[in-house]
Design a protein around this motif. Structure first.
Motif, PDB file in Angstrom:
ATOM      1  N   PRO A   1       8.638   7.290   7.498  1.00 25.79           N
ATOM      2  CA  PRO A   1       9.128   8.537   6.602  1.00 25.79           C
ATOM      3  C   PRO A   1       7.986   8.995   5.631  1.00 25.79           C
ATOM      4  CG  PRO A   1      10.273   6.360   6.295  1.00 25.79           C
ATOM      5  CD  PRO A   1       9.467   6.227   7.496  1.00 25.79           C
ATOM      6  N   VAL A   2       8.366   9.959   4.961  1.00 23.82           N
ATOM      7  CA  VAL A   2       7.419  10.703   3.870  1.00 23.82           C
ATOM      8  C   VAL A   2       8.463  11.210   2.798  1.00 23.82           C
ATOM      9  CG1 VAL A   2       5.987  12.435   3.242  1.00 23.82           C
ATOM     10  CG2 VAL A   2       5.463  11.272   5.293  1.00 23.82           C
ATOM     11  N   VAL A   3       8.059  10.806   1.495  1.00 26.37           N
ATOM     12  CA  VAL A   3       9.106  11.301   0.615  1.00 26.37           C
ATOM     13  C   VAL A   3       8.095  12.486  -0.072  1.00 26.37           C
ATOM     14  CG1 VAL A   3       9.715  10.579  -1.719  1.00 26.37           C
ATOM     15  CG2 VAL A   3      10.051   8.898  -0.014  1.00 26.37           C
ATOM     16  N   ARG A   4       8.943  13.382  -0.192  1.00 29.23           N
ATOM     17  CA  ARG A   4       8.436  14.759  -0.767  1.00 29.23           C
ATOM     18  C   ARG A   4       9.036  14.982  -2.321  1.00 29.23           C
ATOM     19  NH1 ARG A   4       6.368  18.280   2.889  1.00 29.23           N
ATOM     20  NH2 ARG A   4       6.667  17.734   4.855  1.00 29.23           N
ATOM     21  N   VAL A   5       8.032  14.992  -3.217  1.00 32.39           N
ATOM     22  CA  VAL A   5       8.573  15.181  -4.689  1.00 32.39           C
ATOM     23  C   VAL A   5       7.954  16.523  -5.134  1.00 32.39           C
ATOM     24  CG1 VAL A   5       8.319  14.050  -6.938  1.00 32.39           C
ATOM     25  CG2 VAL A   5       8.335  12.631  -5.129  1.00 32.39           C
ATOM     26  N   ARG A   6       8.823  17.370  -5.773  1.00 32.16           N
ATOM     27  CA  ARG A   6       8.464  18.567  -6.270  1.00 32.16           C
ATOM     28  C   ARG A   6       7.551  18.460  -7.632  1.00 32.16           C
ATOM     29  NH1 ARG A   6      10.957  23.200  -4.207  1.00 32.16           N
ATOM     30  NH2 ARG A   6      12.816  22.728  -2.939  1.00 32.16           N
TER      31      ARG A   6
ATOM     32  N   CYS B   1       0.841  -1.141  -0.054  1.00 31.85           N
ATOM     33  CA  CYS B   1      -0.174   0.031  -0.075  1.00 31.85           C
ATOM     34  C   CYS B   1       1.034   1.301  -0.012  1.00 31.85           C
ATOM     35  CB  CYS B   1      -0.921   0.272   1.319  1.00 31.85           C
ATOM     36  SG  CYS B   1      -2.050  -1.259   1.253  1.00 31.85           S
ATOM     37  N   VAL B   2       0.655   2.191  -0.892  1.00 30.51           N
ATOM     38  CA  VAL B   2       1.425   3.541  -1.132  1.00 30.51           C
ATOM     39  C   VAL B   2       0.213   4.418  -0.912  1.00 30.51           C
ATOM     40  CG1 VAL B   2       2.580   4.994  -2.424  1.00 30.51           C
ATOM     41  CG2 VAL B   2       3.142   2.517  -2.541  1.00 30.51           C
ATOM     42  N   GLU B   3       0.415   5.374  -0.353  1.00 31.34           N
ATOM     43  CA  GLU B   3      -0.451   6.649  -0.244  1.00 31.34           C
ATOM     44  C   GLU B   3       0.261   7.794  -0.525  1.00 31.34           C
ATOM     45  OE1 GLU B   3      -3.227   5.519   3.530  1.00 31.34           O
ATOM     46  OE2 GLU B   3      -1.538   6.344   3.950  1.00 31.34           O
ATOM     47  N   CYS B   4      -0.544   8.655  -1.105  1.00 34.19           N
ATOM     48  CA  CYS B   4      -0.209  10.006  -1.856  1.00 34.19           C
ATOM     49  C   CYS B   4      -0.922  11.283  -0.990  1.00 34.19           C
ATOM     50  CB  CYS B   4      -0.088  10.067  -3.170  1.00 34.19           C
ATOM     51  SG  CYS B   4       0.675   8.774  -4.142  1.00 34.19           S
ATOM     52  N   ALA B   5      -0.425  12.478  -1.204  1.00 36.94           N
ATOM     53  CA  ALA B   5      -1.021  13.588  -0.848  1.00 36.94           C
ATOM     54  C   ALA B   5      -0.645  14.628  -1.538  1.00 36.94           C
ATOM     55  CB  ALA B   5      -0.871  13.780   0.632  1.00 36.94           C
ATOM     56  N   CYS B   6      -1.338  15.718  -1.701  1.00 32.37           N
ATOM     57  CA  CYS B   6      -0.834  17.011  -2.378  1.00 32.37           C
ATOM     58  C   CYS B   6      -0.292  17.776  -1.386  1.00 32.37           C
ATOM     59  CB  CYS B   6      -2.124  17.613  -3.211  1.00 32.37           C
ATOM     60  SG  CYS B   6      -2.718  16.593  -4.599  1.00 32.37           S
TER      61      CYS B   6
ATOM     62  N   ILE C   1       4.449  11.038  -0.520  1.00 27.87           N
ATOM     63  CA  ILE C   1       4.195   9.762  -0.636  1.00 27.87           C
ATOM     64  C   ILE C   1       4.887   9.094   0.927  1.00 27.87           C
ATOM     65  CG2 ILE C   1       4.862   7.827  -2.250  1.00 27.87           C
ATOM     66  CD1 ILE C   1       6.057   9.638  -4.102  1.00 27.87           C
ATOM     67  N   ARG C   2       4.047   7.981   1.038  1.00 29.72           N
ATOM     68  CA  ARG C   2       4.292   7.113   2.172  1.00 29.72           C
ATOM     69  C   ARG C   2       3.906   5.891   2.118  1.00 29.72           C
ATOM     70  NH1 ARG C   2       0.377   9.431   6.798  1.00 29.72           N
ATOM     71  NH2 ARG C   2      -1.524   8.571   6.080  1.00 29.72           N
ATOM     72  N   ASP C   3       4.316   4.938   2.960  1.00 29.74           N
ATOM     73  CA  ASP C   3       3.847   3.432   3.099  1.00 29.74           C
ATOM     74  C   ASP C   3       2.584   3.647   4.072  1.00 29.74           C
ATOM     75  OD1 ASP C   3       3.537   1.047   3.883  1.00 29.74           O
ATOM     76  OD2 ASP C   3       5.390   0.492   4.065  1.00 29.74           O
ATOM     77  N   SER C   4       1.404   3.080   3.586  1.00 30.94           N
ATOM     78  CA  SER C   4       0.220   3.299   4.420  1.00 30.94           C
ATOM     79  C   SER C   4       0.355   2.636   5.712  1.00 30.94           C
ATOM     80  CB  SER C   4      -1.045   2.954   3.722  1.00 30.94           C
ATOM     81  OG  SER C   4      -0.879   1.397   3.329  1.00 30.94           O
ATOM     82  N   LYS C   5       1.085   1.394   5.569  1.00 31.48           N
ATOM     83  CA  LYS C   5       1.172   0.512   6.789  1.00 31.48           C
ATOM     84  C   LYS C   5       2.113   1.113   7.917  1.00 31.48           C
ATOM     85  CE  LYS C   5       2.906  -2.953   4.417  1.00 31.48           C
ATOM     86  NZ  LYS C   5       2.957  -1.982   3.273  1.00 31.48           N
TER      87      LYS C   5
END
Length: 65
Positions: free
Chosen positions: A43-48, A22-27, A34-38
């Motif tokens: 950690p959260v990955v931030r992508v420009r 499970c991968v979750e995203c948010a604007c 992007i993060r692991d829903s579990k």
């Protein structure tokens, strides 16, 4: 447009249905989170925004098999 203080997370349509992938995203104001829903507190990955657009565009041109 204002960004809420808490991200509005949603599951990727490509996440596995078994609950193990499970991968979750948010604007965010400047791109996508992007993060692991579990591991919601993990950690959260931030992508420009530009990098995220290029990534999504590459998937559109070359869909996963």
């Amino acid at each position: 447009m204002t960004t809420p203080s808490e991200p509005n997370w949603f599951k990727s349509s490509y996440s596995g249905g078994s609950g193990t992938e499970c991968v979750e995203c948010a604007c965010s104001a400047d791109g996508t989170l992007i993060r692991d829903s579990k591991r919601a507190e993990g950690p959260v990955v931030r992508v420009r925004a530009g990098a995220w657009s290029a990534f999504v565009g590459s998937l559109t041109r070359n869909p996963p098999r």
